[in-house]
Design a protein around this motif. Structure first.
Motif, mmCIF file in Angstrom:
data_model
loop_
_atom_site.group_PDB
_atom_site.id
_atom_site.type_symbol
_atom_site.label_atom_id
_atom_site.label_comp_id
_atom_site.label_asym_id
_atom_site.label_seq_id
_atom_site.Cartn_x
_atom_site.Cartn_y
_atom_site.Cartn_z
ATOM 1 N N ASN A 1 0.812 -1.208 0.000
ATOM 2 C CA ASN A 1 0.000 0.000 0.000
ATOM 3 C C ASN A 1 0.855 1.272 0.000
ATOM 4 O O ASN A 1 0.919 1.998 0.983
ATOM 5 C CB ASN A 1 -0.903 -0.018 1.250
ATOM 6 C CG ASN A 1 -2.080 0.921 1.144
ATOM 7 O OD1 ASN A 1 -3.002 0.866 1.914
ATOM 8 N ND2 ASN A 1 -2.051 1.835 0.195
ATOM 9 N N VAL B 1 1.696 5.052 -0.576
ATOM 10 C CA VAL B 1 0.790 6.212 -0.539
ATOM 11 C C VAL B 1 1.536 7.466 -0.965
ATOM 12 O O VAL B 1 2.740 7.577 -0.725
ATOM 13 C CB VAL B 1 0.208 6.447 0.880
ATOM 14 C CG1 VAL B 1 -0.877 5.449 1.215
ATOM 15 C CG2 VAL B 1 1.303 6.437 1.945
ATOM 16 N N ASP B 2 0.820 8.396 -1.600
ATOM 17 C CA ASP B 2 1.427 9.692 -1.885
ATOM 18 C C ASP B 2 0.775 10.740 -0.979
ATOM 19 O O ASP B 2 -0.121 10.428 -0.196
ATOM 20 C CB ASP B 2 1.325 10.041 -3.375
ATOM 21 C CG ASP B 2 -0.121 10.140 -3.856
ATOM 22 O OD1 ASP B 2 -1.023 10.336 -2.988
ATOM 23 O OD2 ASP B 2 -0.356 10.024 -5.067
ATOM 24 N N ASP C 1 -1.310 13.150 -1.488
ATOM 25 C CA ASP C 1 -2.759 13.364 -1.617
ATOM 26 C C ASP C 1 -3.534 12.242 -0.934
ATOM 27 O O ASP C 1 -4.543 12.480 -0.267
ATOM 28 C CB ASP C 1 -3.155 13.430 -3.103
ATOM 29 C CG ASP C 1 -2.657 14.720 -3.721
ATOM 30 O OD1 ASP C 1 -2.422 15.672 -2.939
ATOM 31 O OD2 ASP C 1 -2.453 14.756 -4.948
ATOM 32 N N GLU C 2 -3.050 11.012 -1.102
ATOM 33 C CA GLU C 2 -3.735 9.878 -0.448
ATOM 34 C C GLU C 2 -3.656 10.013 1.076
ATOM 35 O O GLU C 2 -4.618 9.718 1.786
ATOM 36 C CB GLU C 2 -3.114 8.556 -0.898
ATOM 37 C CG GLU C 2 -3.529 8.177 -2.317
ATOM 38 C CD GLU C 2 -2.637 7.103 -2.930
ATOM 39 O OE1 GLU C 2 -3.167 6.246 -3.636
ATOM 40 O OE2 GLU C 2 -1.414 7.131 -2.707
ATOM 41 N N ALA D 1 -6.156 12.471 2.121
ATOM 42 C CA ALA D 1 -7.514 11.929 1.983
ATOM 43 C C ALA D 1 -7.852 10.957 3.114
ATOM 44 O O ALA D 1 -9.030 10.801 3.469
ATOM 45 C CB ALA D 1 -7.652 11.225 0.633
ATOM 46 N N LEU D 2 -6.849 10.336 3.692
ATOM 47 C CA LEU D 2 -7.129 9.373 4.773
ATOM 48 C C LEU D 2 -7.592 10.067 6.050
ATOM 49 O O LEU D 2 -8.175 9.433 6.934
ATOM 50 C CB LEU D 2 -5.897 8.503 5.039
ATOM 51 C CG LEU D 2 -5.681 7.399 3.995
ATOM 52 C CD1 LEU D 2 -4.296 6.797 4.105
ATOM 53 C CD2 LEU D 2 -6.751 6.308 4.110
#
Ligand SMILES: Cc1cc2nc3c(=O)[nH]c(=O)nc-3n(C[C@H](O)[C@H](O)[C@H](O)COP(=O)(O)O)c2cc1C
Ligand code: SF4
Length: 661
Positions: free
Chosen positions: A459, A461-462, A464-465, A468-469
């Protein structure tokens, strides 16, 4: 359900005291005193292990005399000022039913002038094995001064509330120096015949009984090192133990391994087998009738300890590093929670590795060791406000941060880009004999599972992710990457190793992660001096490659030296055919060979190699931290993601942050 480890958890009578079971926390120099007094750091350290269930604790040694001072953190010798401070520790530990013993040591010839500022006193003036100093052969009146020093140290221990004391005769300390014909060449009443060589220990033991009384438990720590012809043999130690036993001079004897002649077996690292001391304990047990026998040295686990007792090798066991790593080892084992025990990885990096540099000890995998008084041990205070926390990265820093913050009541999600937890620590665990690291990672997996941490593997992640979390706080434990520029500390102005872009160059991470196509002749450039280089060289040699390890240092394993394992490591490496080039740098990589620069002469030569493997400094993987700067999110970078270092730093920062969030 029956009692887990039933043999181990049987009570036992030792002298005047009954131990609640047979799993003890043996003597070790924690080196924590302040101004020579045991203060809060000591109190927290020992009371946590008493709380955790150790039946008997042997508090670190006090020198009985000014010539016996060995470390910066030693307690004051010859000073009653220690008494009230020890009483505080003993009272706290007695609350848990722990029997408290004080070790008393004098290492004779092998002292440290830099700490004692006194000549080393010994039976016959033989050289020190600690450094280049010689020693002073004591006169009879000086022997009396030493005997009185031991007696007074025991009197102080008794007044402080200790249940007993343990004399350190192990590792060729002063008492053993009197016992051994090798180091005792006297011709007076303290040397010559066997009886005369026993006269010093007998005088010390008599004096202790006189000052501390008949109910004071007295132990004797001895060691066996069959690899050395110059220390006492097992048969000698049997005879000596039987002699003291027949005269009722002490109540228990504890048997360790190694000696100052081969320091590396005293605190055996993962290079050595489990249960090193028990066969020798068994031999001593066969020779004595009354005294209780304790086995020590690399017993590690309650399974091993139960076996030692069940098989009759010893009456009791000491596990030292196992209980530094998990202070609650005894209770967890007793309560059937052995899988919850955080397993010591026998690395010696932060226990002996700090003691050998004269700092107070801690633990790579348990950074609360020595900080119990500040961090509350491995017990957690609930957070004032539970938060949603996102941990990015499942290496040691992320695992510990996730564990500690969940223990405090936060809701944690851990995302890991790869398909496994452990990060680079897992790669270290794949090196020869280092599988205990994999056990530790499995322990983390088990603990995170029990704590219901949501672990998402595969998983990446960048920024933005992450946003968003919607976590309340983000822990960036993103680790580090090989720099791939071949930068060497010995050539500080050469930013890129000439030719590093040519073929056949890999990082140690590529090798251990099985991503490298290695040729037959491998040059390993070890700019680290630690296990990253040495362990990878070993792994490649075991796979059949001919490995040459090159280092700018004057020795292979400079950083391993502090753990007392560098000599056996070099033996292993040489044993699998690894060649060493020291005091050298790589001037250029040619794709099929290297220009080697001799740092002592400044001369260069070309040597043929098929592959170059780099164990050079890593760079932080901090791109996420940079992208999240100014995002308004609460972000914390820890571990290698902050700055590439040892795993100890990663776990320390993981815990520290977990306690603060
Ligand atoms: C940091 C450290 C310091 C030690 N100092 C002492 C000491 O002062 N006296 C002693 O008898 N043993 C000392 N030891 C040796 C331990 O008592 C024990 O024999 C050794 O650690 C092996 O046992 P283990 O595998 O259970 O750790 C020390 C061990 C460690 C790790
Ligand atoms: S530093 Fe390593 S050897 Fe020492 S107690 Fe911790 S895990 Fe065990």
């Amino acid at each position: 359900m029956g009692q887990a480890f039933p043999h181990l958890f049987e009570p036992i009578k030792v002298g005047s005291r009954t131990l609640k079971h047979r799993l003890n926390f043996g003597a070790h120099t924690a080196n924590m005193s302040e101004g020579g007094l045991p203060m809060d750091r000591h109190l927290g350290y020992y009371s946590e292990r008493a709380r955790g269930g150790a039946a008997m604790i042997v508090v670190e040694p006090v020198p009985p005399h000014r010539t016996g001072v060995l470390t910066r953190g030693n307690f004051r010798h010859g000073d009653d000022a220690v008494i009230p401070h020890f009483r505080r520790i003993i009272d706290a530990c007695h609350e848990f039913g722990t029997v408290m013993i004080q070790q008393i040591y004098h290492v004779g010839a092998h002292g440290d002038w830099d700490n004692s500022f006194e000549a080393n006193w010994s039976p016959s003036g033989l050289p020190s094995m600690h450094d280049s100093d010689g020693s002073h052969a004591v006169s009879e009146s000086q022997i009396e001064e030493l005997v009185e020093g031991f007696g007074q140290a025991a009197r102080r221990a008794k007044e402080a509330g200790f249940d007993g004391c343990e004399l350190m005769a192990a590792y060729n300390a002063l008492i053993e120096q009197f016992w051994s014909p090798f180091s005792n060449r006297r011709e007076d009443r303290f040397g010559g015949s066997f009886e005369k060589r026993m006269a010093f220990s007998a005088a010390v033991l008599d004096r202790i009984r006189k000052y501390a009384g008949p109910d004071f438990v007295i132990g004797m720590a001895i060691s066996v090192d069959p690899s050395r012809p110059d220390v006492l043999s097992v048969a000698d130690q049997q005879e000596i133990a039987a002699w003291h036993d027949a005269r009722g001079l002490y109540d228990y004897v504890t048997i360790g391994t190694g000696s100052y002649f081969d320091h590396t077996r005293i605190i055996p690292a993962f290079l050595y087998e489990d249960k090193m001391g028990p066969p020798f304990a068994e031999a001593i047990r066969q020779a004595v009738k009354t005294v209780k026998v304790q086995a020590e040295s690399h017993i590690r686990t309650p399974e091993n300890a139960d076996y030692v007792i069940a098989s009759g090798q010893a009456d009791m066991v000491s596990i030292v590093r196992g209980q530094i790593a998990d202070p609650h080892l005894a209770n967890k084992a007793r309560e059937g929670r052995a899988t919850d025990i955080r397993p010591c990885i026998s690395c010696n990096q932060m226990c002996w590795g700090r003691r050998s540099r004269d700092y107070w000890i801690s633990c790579l995998i348990n950074p609360s060791a020595g900080r119990e008084f500040q961090w509350g041990g491995d017990r957690f205070t609930p957070a004032a406000k539970p938060k949603r926390i996102l941990v990015v990265g499942g290496g040691p820093a992320g695992l510990e941060a996730a564990r500690a913050s969940t223990e405090r009541g936060h809701r944690v999600t851990l995302v890991e880009a790869s398909d496994k937890l452990g990060g680079q620590f897992r790669l270290a665990g794949l090196q020869p004999r280092r599988a205990q690291i994999l056990d530790l990672i499995a322990w983390y997996e088990g603990q995170l599972g029990k704590l219901q941490v949501e672990v998402r593997l595969n998983n990446p992640v960048d920024a933005d992710e992450i946003k968003a979390l919607g976590a309340d706080a983000v822990v960036l434990a993103t680790g580090s990457q090989p720099a791939r520029n071949g930068y060497q500390r010995a050539l500080p102005t050469v930013e890129r190793l000439p030719g590093v872009e040519r073929p056949n160059v890999f990082a140690v991470e590529d090798v251990m992660g099985r991503a490298a196509r290695l040729g037959q002749r491998v040059l390993l450039l070890d700019d680290s001096g630690n296990w990253r280089g040495a362990g990878t060289a070993w792994a490649m040699a075991e796979q059949g490659h001919h490995v040459t390890l090159l280092t700018p240092d004057s020795m292979v394993g400079r950083e391993i030296l502090r753990t007392g394992s560098e000599f056996p490591m070099r033996k292993r490496l040489r044993g699998v055919g690894v060649d060493f080039i020291t005091d050298a740098a790589v001037g250029e990589w040619h794709g099929d060979g290297a220009t080697i620069l001799d740092l002592l002469t400044g001369k260069s030569k070309w040597l043929a190699f098929d592959t170059l493997v780099l164990a050079t400094a890593n760079v932080s993987e901090d791109s996420l931290a940079r992208s999240l700067e100014g995002s308004g999110l609460e972000c914390h970078a820890i571990g290698d993601g902050l700055s590439p270092r040892h795993a100890a730093a990663a776990i320390y920062e993981g815990r520290k942050l977990g306690l603060a969030l």
